[in-house]
Write a protein that holds these residues in place. Structure first.
Motif, PDB file in Angstrom:
ATOM      1  N   SER A 145       1.026  -5.942 -21.547  1.00 44.00           N
ATOM      2  CA  SER A 145       0.393  -4.731 -21.033  1.00 44.00           C
ATOM      3  C   SER A 145       1.431  -3.651 -20.793  1.00 44.00           C
ATOM      4  CB  SER A 145      -0.331  -5.033 -19.715  1.00 44.00           C
ATOM      5  OG  SER A 145      -0.768  -3.838 -19.106  1.00 44.00           O
ATOM      6  N   GLU A 146       1.121  -2.424 -21.167  1.00 45.09           N
ATOM      7  CA  GLU A 146       2.079  -1.327 -21.008  1.00 45.09           C
ATOM      8  C   GLU A 146       2.245  -0.912 -19.553  1.00 45.09           C
ATOM      9  OE1 GLU A 146       1.014   1.909 -23.498  1.00 45.09           O
ATOM     10  OE2 GLU A 146       1.204   0.764 -25.363  1.00 45.09           O
ATOM     11  N   LYS A 147       1.209  -1.088 -18.743  1.00 45.18           N
ATOM     12  CA  LYS A 147       1.245  -0.616 -17.359  1.00 45.18           C
ATOM     13  C   LYS A 147       1.785  -1.704 -16.442  1.00 45.18           C
ATOM     14  CE  LYS A 147      -1.553   2.024 -14.110  1.00 45.18           C
ATOM     15  NZ  LYS A 147      -2.905   2.582 -13.841  1.00 45.18           N
ATOM     16  N   LYS A 148       2.848  -1.396 -15.717  1.00 48.85           N
ATOM     17  CA  LYS A 148       3.436  -2.335 -14.776  1.00 48.85           C
ATOM     18  C   LYS A 148       3.090  -1.907 -13.354  1.00 48.85           C
ATOM     19  CE  LYS A 148       5.592  -4.305 -18.257  1.00 48.85           C
ATOM     20  NZ  LYS A 148       5.188  -5.605 -18.793  1.00 48.85           N
ATOM     21  N   GLY A 149       2.950  -2.886 -12.464  1.00 54.53           N
ATOM     22  CA  GLY A 149       2.578  -2.601 -11.087  1.00 54.53           C
ATOM     23  C   GLY A 149       3.746  -2.678 -10.137  1.00 54.53           C
ATOM     24  N   ALA A 150       3.483  -3.210  -8.937  1.00 54.33           N
ATOM     25  CA  ALA A 150       4.504  -3.304  -7.893  1.00 54.33           C
ATOM     26  C   ALA A 150       4.770  -4.760  -7.559  1.00 54.33           C
ATOM     27  CB  ALA A 150       4.055  -2.558  -6.641  1.00 54.33           C
ATOM     28  N   ILE A 151       6.023  -5.093  -7.341  1.00 52.21           N
ATOM     29  CA  ILE A 151       6.402  -6.436  -6.905  1.00 52.21           C
ATOM     30  C   ILE A 151       7.080  -6.328  -5.547  1.00 52.21           C
ATOM     31  CG2 ILE A 151       8.511  -6.289  -8.319  1.00 52.21           C
ATOM     32  CD1 ILE A 151       8.477  -9.385  -8.402  1.00 52.21           C
ATOM     33  N   LEU A 152       6.597  -7.101  -4.595  1.00 52.71           N
ATOM     34  CA  LEU A 152       7.198  -7.185  -3.271  1.00 52.71           C
ATOM     35  C   LEU A 152       8.077  -8.421  -3.234  1.00 52.71           C
ATOM     36  CD1 LEU A 152       7.532  -6.459  -0.280  1.00 52.71           C
ATOM     37  CD2 LEU A 152       5.334  -7.607   0.164  1.00 52.71           C
ATOM     38  N   GLU A 153       9.380  -8.210  -3.178  1.00 49.21           N
ATOM     39  CA  GLU A 153      10.339  -9.313  -3.137  1.00 49.21           C
ATOM     40  C   GLU A 153      10.653  -9.608  -1.674  1.00 49.21           C
ATOM     41  OE1 GLU A 153      11.772 -12.010  -3.252  1.00 49.21           O
ATOM     42  OE2 GLU A 153      12.675 -11.795  -5.240  1.00 49.21           O
TER      43      GLU A 153
ATOM     44  N   TRP B 217       8.795  -2.749 -13.570  1.00 50.73           N
ATOM     45  CA  TRP B 217       8.025  -2.901 -12.339  1.00 50.73           C
ATOM     46  C   TRP B 217       8.630  -2.073 -11.216  1.00 50.73           C
ATOM     47  CZ3 TRP B 217       3.660  -6.046 -11.512  1.00 50.73           C
ATOM     48  CH2 TRP B 217       3.254  -6.772 -12.634  1.00 50.73           C
ATOM     49  N   LYS B 218       7.787  -1.628 -10.303  1.00 56.12           N
ATOM     50  CA  LYS B 218       8.270  -0.966  -9.093  1.00 56.12           C
ATOM     51  C   LYS B 218       8.614  -2.044  -8.080  1.00 56.12           C
ATOM     52  CE  LYS B 218       7.267   2.517  -5.611  1.00 56.12           C
ATOM     53  NZ  LYS B 218       6.347   3.587  -5.153  1.00 56.12           N
TER      54      LYS B 218
ATOM     55  N   VAL C 257       0.239 -17.122 -19.958  1.00 54.51           N
ATOM     56  CA  VAL C 257       0.278 -15.770 -19.389  1.00 54.51           C
ATOM     57  C   VAL C 257      -0.301 -14.713 -20.326  1.00 54.51           C
ATOM     58  CG1 VAL C 257       1.792 -13.973 -18.466  1.00 54.51           C
ATOM     59  CG2 VAL C 257       2.212 -16.385 -17.907  1.00 54.51           C
ATOM     60  N   ALA C 258      -0.007 -14.794 -21.603  1.00 55.33           N
ATOM     61  CA  ALA C 258      -0.430 -13.750 -22.543  1.00 55.33           C
ATOM     62  C   ALA C 258      -1.944 -13.583 -22.578  1.00 55.33           C
ATOM     63  CB  ALA C 258       0.094 -14.070 -23.938  1.00 55.33           C
ATOM     64  N   ALA C 259      -2.677 -14.654 -22.301  1.00 58.87           N
ATOM     65  CA  ALA C 259      -4.140 -14.586 -22.342  1.00 58.87           C
ATOM     66  C   ALA C 259      -4.753 -14.103 -21.037  1.00 58.87           C
ATOM     67  CB  ALA C 259      -4.700 -15.959 -22.694  1.00 58.87           C
ATOM     68  N   LEU C 260      -3.920 -13.889 -20.013  1.00 56.74           N
ATOM     69  CA  LEU C 260      -4.413 -13.474 -18.704  1.00 56.74           C
ATOM     70  C   LEU C 260      -4.308 -11.965 -18.527  1.00 56.74           C
ATOM     71  CD1 LEU C 260      -2.663 -16.218 -16.524  1.00 56.74           C
ATOM     72  CD2 LEU C 260      -5.043 -16.209 -17.304  1.00 56.74           C
ATOM     73  N   LYS C 261      -5.202 -11.405 -17.721  1.00 56.08           N
ATOM     74  CA  LYS C 261      -5.081  -9.997 -17.376  1.00 56.08           C
ATOM     75  C   LYS C 261      -3.826  -9.802 -16.526  1.00 56.08           C
ATOM     76  CE  LYS C 261     -10.006  -8.801 -17.441  1.00 56.08           C
ATOM     77  NZ  LYS C 261     -11.144  -8.269 -16.646  1.00 56.08           N
ATOM     78  N   PRO C 262      -3.075  -8.733 -16.736  1.00 54.14           N
ATOM     79  CA  PRO C 262      -1.815  -8.560 -16.003  1.00 54.14           C
ATOM     80  C   PRO C 262      -2.057  -8.266 -14.534  1.00 54.14           C
ATOM     81  CG  PRO C 262      -2.330  -6.581 -17.242  1.00 54.14           C
ATOM     82  CD  PRO C 262      -3.337  -7.612 -17.663  1.00 54.14           C
ATOM     83  N   PRO C 263      -1.196  -8.765 -13.646  1.00 50.18           N
ATOM     84  CA  PRO C 263      -1.343  -8.470 -12.221  1.00 50.18           C
ATOM     85  C   PRO C 263      -0.911  -7.047 -11.904  1.00 50.18           C
ATOM     86  CG  PRO C 263       0.631  -9.772 -12.591  1.00 50.18           C
ATOM     87  CD  PRO C 263      -0.079  -9.686 -13.920  1.00 50.18           C
TER      88      PRO C 263
ATOM     89  N   LEU D  95       0.818  -1.206   0.000  1.00 51.86           N
ATOM     90  CA  LEU D  95       0.000   0.000   0.000  1.00 51.86           C
ATOM     91  C   LEU D  95       0.856   1.262   0.000  1.00 51.86           C
ATOM     92  CD1 LEU D  95      -2.966  -0.762   2.441  1.00 51.86           C
ATOM     93  CD2 LEU D  95      -3.001  -0.621  -0.057  1.00 51.86           C
ATOM     94  N   GLN D  96       1.905   1.265   0.805  1.00 50.58           N
ATOM     95  CA  GLN D  96       2.711   2.477   0.922  1.00 50.58           C
ATOM     96  C   GLN D  96       3.639   2.675  -0.275  1.00 50.58           C
ATOM     97  OE1 GLN D  96       4.092   3.807   4.614  1.00 50.58           O
ATOM     98  NE2 GLN D  96       2.744   2.516   5.820  1.00 50.58           N
ATOM     99  N   ASN D  97       3.696   1.689  -1.127  1.00 49.98           N
ATOM    100  CA  ASN D  97       4.531   1.804  -2.324  1.00 49.98           C
ATOM    101  C   ASN D  97       3.724   1.588  -3.606  1.00 49.98           C
ATOM    102  OD1 ASN D  97       7.536   1.957  -1.287  1.00 49.98           O
ATOM    103  ND2 ASN D  97       6.509   0.421  -0.029  1.00 49.98           N
ATOM    104  N   ALA D  98       2.414   1.765  -3.517  1.00 54.52           N
ATOM    105  CA  ALA D  98       1.570   1.595  -4.697  1.00 54.52           C
ATOM    106  C   ALA D  98       1.917   2.627  -5.758  1.00 54.52           C
ATOM    107  CB  ALA D  98       0.097   1.724  -4.303  1.00 54.52           C
ATOM    108  N   PRO D  99       2.153   2.193  -6.994  1.00 52.38           N
ATOM    109  CA  PRO D  99       2.516   3.146  -8.050  1.00 52.38           C
ATOM    110  C   PRO D  99       1.499   4.267  -8.222  1.00 52.38           C
ATOM    111  CG  PRO D  99       2.904   0.893  -8.782  1.00 52.38           C
ATOM    112  CD  PRO D  99       2.169   0.804  -7.480  1.00 52.38           C
ATOM    113  N   GLY D 100       0.214   3.945  -8.022  1.00 53.62           N
ATOM    114  CA  GLY D 100      -0.824   4.959  -8.179  1.00 53.62           C
ATOM    115  C   GLY D 100      -1.315   5.529  -6.871  1.00 53.62           C
TER     116      GLY D 100
END
Length: 351
Positions: free
Chosen positions: A271-279, A299-300, A233-239, A151-156
């Motif tokens: 998808s052009e929009k990338k989200g956040a990955i928590l490693e 990705w962030k 993966v290509a047929a799935l909505k991006p996470p 939440l504290q690092n959400a791109p949006g």
């Protein structure tokens, strides 16, 4: 670094220390604990609050020589021995619980919070006073750590970025279970992809999830969807969010290589929009191979130390009864201490 002697007696015979110079005591319970930053994290919080408290680890591998504590390390005692001690010690204020006890300890406590019940594991013990007696409670703050880190690092900004969008979990163990709960309850993800080298672990995860869902009153049901092949993966909505909970090592077996290809397919989703990955892996260094791949794909990357810090802050809130996050400068002091410790480890690991 100082060395810490290992007892030759059996775990049941090893005494649990309760140093007289401390006002209150927390324990770190599990095995092995060589890489744990929990004692340092809580020492920083207690010192900032002016408390003469400490967290004492109860196990570490025999090859360890940790510098974050001056207390001797013993083998991890059995649950019955551990609980008998903490129930009889008036100084005890709580414990961090790690593997291999996270699941098995749940049946030995007086009560579990909803978070512990829904995750299926306890990583925190705290005390609640009820009618003049101490009730030993179990909860799970790993899910809080995952929630806050994302939440504290959400791109949006905020939960709105993740709400009604897919998420991806890499792994099938305890971290995956906490992540499922956090992604459902707080981030309100639409469905959750699961990628893991061991399909039996994924099947166990899904079976447990179905069983808990039958008992749950929560109407938000993000379906778990195993993904086993890169071509899917290509047929799935991006996470919008990814939680990676696997160790950092190069894939070697055919299962590991295939899993890495699935991960790369998600990271490079068209998808052009990338989200956040928590490693979540942060030892020996928080910047892993997966973190590098994710960053290169846009990705962030949120480091696992973020989740570790926020789950620890929640533990100290339960133990001290204070909203430690609101104490001026405390969170930054914790972040600085953990960052310095991680950097020192990374330097020590270099050949």
């Amino acid at each position: 670094m100082a060395s810490f002697p290992q007892s030759s007696t059996s775990p049941a015979e090893e005494p649990i220390t309760s140093p007289s110079h401390l006002d209150r005591i927390s324990y770190l319970y599990g095995h092995p604990l060589r890489n744990s930053l929990s004692p340092l994290l809580h020492k920083t919080i207690f010192d900032t609050l002016g408390l003469n408290w400490a967290q004492i680890p109860l196990s570490v591998s025999s090859s360890s020589s940790p510098s974050s504590s001056s207390y001797s390390y013993t083998r991890s005692p059995p649950i019955q021995t551990f609980l008998a001690h903490i129930r009889s010690d008036p100084k005890f204020i709580g414990a961090s619980v790690t593997m291999p006890w996270k699941v098995s300890i749940t049946s030995h406590l007086d009560s579990l919070t909803e978070d512990a019940q829904r995750v299926g594991a306890c990583n925190t013990i705290f005390i609640r006073e009820e009618k003049g007696r101490r009730v030993f409670m179990g909860t799970n703050t790993d899910c809080v750590g995952i929630r806050e880190a994302l939440l504290q690092n959400a791109p949006g900004g905020g939960v709105g970025y993740y709400c009604d969008k897919p998420a991806l979990i890499i792994g099938g163990g305890g971290t995956a279970r906490a992540a499922v709960y956090a992604l459902r309850r707080w981030l309100r993800c639409s469905h959750i992809y699961v990628v893991n080298r061991d399909r039996a672990e994924v099947e166990a995860l899904m079976a447990e999830d179905r069983e808990r869902s039958l008992l749950s009153k929560d109407e938000h049901k993000a379906e778990l969807i195993p993904v086993t092949e890169p071509a899917q993966v290509a047929a799935l909505k991006p996470p919008a969010a990814i939680v990676s909970g696997i160790p950092n090592y190069p894939p070697k077996t055919s299962e590991e290589i295939n899993t890495r290809r699935v991960i790369e397919a998600f990271l490079n989703h068209p998808s052009e929009k990338k989200g956040a990955i928590l490693e979540m892996c942060y030892h020996p260094a928080p910047w892993t191979e997966i973190a590098e791949l994710a960053a290169n794909s846009g990705w962030k990357v949120v480091l696992g130390t973020e989740a570790m810090i926020w789950q620890g802050l929640e533990q100290s809130r339960l133990w001290t009864g204070r909203d430690v996050v609101q104490v001026p400068g405390l969170v930054q002091r914790v972040k600085d201490a953990i960052s310095a410790a991680v950097a020192e480890r990374a330097r020590a690991e270099k050949p």
